[in-house]
Design a protein around this motif. Structure first.
Motif, PDB file in Angstrom:
ATOM      1  N   GLY A 179      -7.038  11.737  -4.526  1.00 58.19           N
ATOM      2  CA  GLY A 179      -8.338  12.209  -4.053  1.00 58.19           C
ATOM      3  C   GLY A 179      -8.428  13.715  -4.164  1.00 58.19           C
ATOM      4  O   GLY A 179      -7.534  14.375  -4.711  1.00 58.19           O
ATOM      5  N   GLU A 180      -9.510  14.266  -3.665  1.00 57.67           N
ATOM      6  CA  GLU A 180      -9.714  15.708  -3.709  1.00 57.67           C
ATOM      7  C   GLU A 180      -8.691  16.410  -2.822  1.00 57.67           C
ATOM      8  O   GLU A 180      -8.411  15.963  -1.699  1.00 57.67           O
ATOM      9  CB  GLU A 180     -11.124  16.043  -3.236  1.00 57.67           C
ATOM     10  N   SER A 236      12.152  -5.009 -14.418  1.00 57.17           N
ATOM     11  CA  SER A 236      10.815  -5.373 -13.979  1.00 57.17           C
ATOM     12  C   SER A 236      10.523  -4.978 -12.535  1.00 57.17           C
ATOM     13  O   SER A 236       9.441  -5.223 -12.020  1.00 57.17           O
ATOM     14  CB  SER A 236      10.632  -6.892 -14.128  1.00 57.17           C
ATOM     15  N   SER A 237      11.509  -4.387 -11.857  1.00 53.85           N
ATOM     16  CA  SER A 237      11.341  -4.056 -10.450  1.00 53.85           C
ATOM     17  C   SER A 237      10.247  -3.008 -10.254  1.00 53.85           C
ATOM     18  O   SER A 237      10.126  -2.057 -11.025  1.00 53.85           O
ATOM     19  CB  SER A 237      12.650  -3.520  -9.860  1.00 53.85           C
ATOM     20  N   ARG A 238       9.428  -3.197  -9.221  1.00 49.68           N
ATOM     21  CA  ARG A 238       8.440  -2.199  -8.858  1.00 49.68           C
ATOM     22  C   ARG A 238       9.126  -1.164  -7.988  1.00 49.68           C
ATOM     23  O   ARG A 238       9.688  -1.489  -6.958  1.00 49.68           O
ATOM     24  CB  ARG A 238       7.302  -2.863  -8.087  1.00 49.68           C
ATOM     25  N   VAL A 239       9.107   0.083  -8.418  1.00 57.28           N
ATOM     26  CA  VAL A 239       9.864   1.098  -7.705  1.00 57.28           C
ATOM     27  C   VAL A 239       8.997   1.990  -6.827  1.00 57.28           C
ATOM     28  O   VAL A 239       9.499   2.846  -6.131  1.00 57.28           O
ATOM     29  CB  VAL A 239      10.684   1.986  -8.675  1.00 57.28           C
ATOM     30  N   GLU A 240       7.692   1.777  -6.863  1.00 57.69           N
ATOM     31  CA  GLU A 240       6.812   2.579  -6.025  1.00 57.69           C
ATOM     32  C   GLU A 240       5.629   1.744  -5.571  1.00 57.69           C
ATOM     33  O   GLU A 240       5.213   0.804  -6.254  1.00 57.69           O
ATOM     34  CB  GLU A 240       6.290   3.806  -6.788  1.00 57.69           C
ATOM     35  N   GLY A 241       5.096   2.101  -4.426  1.00 57.61           N
ATOM     36  CA  GLY A 241       3.887   1.464  -3.948  1.00 57.61           C
ATOM     37  C   GLY A 241       2.665   2.035  -4.635  1.00 57.61           C
ATOM     38  O   GLY A 241       2.748   2.893  -5.516  1.00 57.61           O
ATOM     39  N   SER A 242       1.517   1.559  -4.226  1.00 56.24           N
ATOM     40  CA  SER A 242       0.261   2.023  -4.802  1.00 56.24           C
ATOM     41  C   SER A 242       0.055   3.506  -4.536  1.00 56.24           C
ATOM     42  O   SER A 242       0.318   3.997  -3.441  1.00 56.24           O
ATOM     43  CB  SER A 242      -0.905   1.228  -4.194  1.00 56.24           C
ATOM     44  N   LEU A 243      -0.433   4.209  -5.552  1.00 55.95           N
ATOM     45  CA  LEU A 243      -0.718   5.634  -5.388  1.00 55.95           C
ATOM     46  C   LEU A 243      -2.113   5.875  -4.824  1.00 55.95           C
ATOM     47  O   LEU A 243      -2.441   6.992  -4.426  1.00 55.95           O
ATOM     48  CB  LEU A 243      -0.591   6.353  -6.735  1.00 55.95           C
ATOM     49  N   VAL A 280       8.137   7.758   1.698  1.00 54.96           N
ATOM     50  CA  VAL A 280       7.087   6.821   1.331  1.00 54.96           C
ATOM     51  C   VAL A 280       7.763   5.518   0.931  1.00 54.96           C
ATOM     52  O   VAL A 280       8.646   5.503   0.073  1.00 54.96           O
ATOM     53  CB  VAL A 280       6.225   7.360   0.177  1.00 54.96           C
ATOM     54  N   SER A 281       7.353   4.427   1.550  1.00 52.82           N
ATOM     55  CA  SER A 281       7.998   3.142   1.318  1.00 52.82           C
ATOM     56  C   SER A 281       7.581   2.546  -0.020  1.00 52.82           C
ATOM     57  O   SER A 281       6.699   3.056  -0.711  1.00 52.82           O
ATOM     58  CB  SER A 281       7.650   2.168   2.445  1.00 52.82           C
ATOM     59  N   MET A 282       8.171   1.407  -0.365  1.00 54.83           N
ATOM     60  CA  MET A 282       7.820   0.708  -1.592  1.00 54.83           C
ATOM     61  C   MET A 282       6.387   0.195  -1.561  1.00 54.83           C
ATOM     62  O   MET A 282       5.792  -0.078  -2.604  1.00 54.83           O
ATOM     63  CB  MET A 282       8.774  -0.472  -1.788  1.00 54.83           C
ATOM     64  N   GLU A 283       5.819   0.058  -0.362  1.00 57.22           N
ATOM     65  CA  GLU A 283       4.445  -0.414  -0.217  1.00 57.22           C
ATOM     66  C   GLU A 283       3.446   0.729  -0.179  1.00 57.22           C
ATOM     67  O   GLU A 283       2.249   0.504  -0.016  1.00 57.22           O
ATOM     68  CB  GLU A 283       4.318  -1.255   1.064  1.00 57.22           C
ATOM     69  N   GLY A 284       3.937   1.965  -0.298  1.00 60.99           N
ATOM     70  CA  GLY A 284       3.054   3.124  -0.244  1.00 60.99           C
ATOM     71  C   GLY A 284       2.800   3.630   1.152  1.00 60.99           C
ATOM     72  O   GLY A 284       1.988   4.535   1.355  1.00 60.99           O
ATOM     73  N   THR A 285       3.489   3.065   2.138  1.00 60.00           N
ATOM     74  CA  THR A 285       3.341   3.488   3.531  1.00 60.00           C
ATOM     75  C   THR A 285       4.136   4.765   3.786  1.00 60.00           C
ATOM     76  O   THR A 285       5.289   4.870   3.359  1.00 60.00           O
ATOM     77  CB  THR A 285       3.857   2.391   4.480  1.00 60.00           C
ATOM     78  N   ILE A 286       3.524   5.738   4.452  1.00 56.98           N
ATOM     79  CA  ILE A 286       4.258   6.931   4.862  1.00 56.98           C
ATOM     80  C   ILE A 286       4.951   6.617   6.180  1.00 56.98           C
ATOM     81  O   ILE A 286       4.318   6.145   7.127  1.00 56.98           O
ATOM     82  CB  ILE A 286       3.324   8.136   5.049  1.00 56.98           C
ATOM     83  N   ILE A 287       6.243   6.871   6.241  1.00 53.40           N
ATOM     84  CA  ILE A 287       7.022   6.635   7.452  1.00 53.40           C
ATOM     85  C   ILE A 287       7.650   7.948   7.876  1.00 53.40           C
ATOM     86  O   ILE A 287       8.391   8.574   7.114  1.00 53.40           O
ATOM     87  CB  ILE A 287       8.095   5.561   7.224  1.00 53.40           C
TER      88      ILE A 287
END
Length: 229
Positions: free
Chosen positions: A16-17, A4-11, A36-43
């Motif tokens: 977008g275009e 059930s683990s979430r392995v990716e953040g929001s896409l 890209v973090s689990m929260e969808g943040t680019i680091i």
């Protein structure tokens, strides 16, 4: 990883275009690394005088201020997201590699970093790995080693000098060792506290690599080749 683990953040921030956007994230020095973090943040990390990071929560459109990972410190590559708990791992070397490696971890999506005690074991030839110019690591998602942290590394081979240093490529006679250096990988099964070093990549004269896992669990390893003997 639990089923059930979430392995990716929001896409959403990354959709977008299609467009091409060029903007400076860091200036001066060398050796960028991006995850890209689990929260969808680019680091993004950077730095030869000290390891530093910047964060983007909107898909790279805007970036927050610089965050110090380690000062002094040399952050040449190997940024890794632990998908089991969201930790972000940075490898910091004392100086231009090869050099002792220290591990820093962020548990708050890249906002702050703390050094942890770790044990990085040499390979079967007794050689210590280097993160120098390698791409980010991954968390395996398939097979019996699911959850393992895996990252590309390399080994510099050179002659020992009287002061205990070594002569490597681009330094005097170091170029003759181009064909003897090799790529390999580090892997951890305890969340980054202990790292073991693999056998050499089956081609010498290599370095500066990247690794990916295919959907069937196959690990794809790609390395630059500096010299073929």
């Amino acid at each position: 990883l639990q089923p059930s683990s979430r392995v990716e953040g929001s896409l959403k921030p990354h959709l977008g275009e299609a467009k091409f956007d060029l903007q400076p994230v860091f200036s001066g020095e060398r050796f960028g690394n991006v995850v890209v973090s689990m929260e969808g943040t680019i680091i993004a990390t950077w730095g030869t005088s000290h390891g530093r990071a910047r964060r983007s929560e909107d898909g790279g459109q805007t970036w927050g201020p610089e965050i110090v990972i380690a000062k002094p410190g040399f952050q040449p590559g190997g940024l890794t997201v632990n998908e089991a708990n969201g930790d972000i791992i940075a490898f910091v070397e004392d100086r231009h590699p090869p050099a002792p490696i220290h591990v820093y971890v962020s548990s708050d999506d890249g906002k702050s970093w703390n050094k942890i005690e770790t044990n990085i074991k040499p390979d079967s030839r007794g050689n210590a790995p280097s993160m120098h110019m390698n791409e980010h690591g991954i968390t395996l998602r398939h097979g019996k080693h699911k959850g393992r942290l895996l990252m590309p590394s390399q080994v510099f081979v050179g002659s020992m000098n009287k002061d205990g240093s070594r002569t490597y490529l681009n330094k005097g006679q170091g170029r003759k060792y181009f064909g003897k250096r090799y790529s390999n990988a580090l892997y951890s099964d305890d969340g980054g506290k202990t790292w073991r070093t693999s056998e050499p990549f089956p081609a010498f004269g290599t370095g500066e690599a990247t690794v990916a896992e295919l959907s069937d669990g196959t690990v794809y390893y790609n390395s630059r080749r500096h010299w073929a003997e």
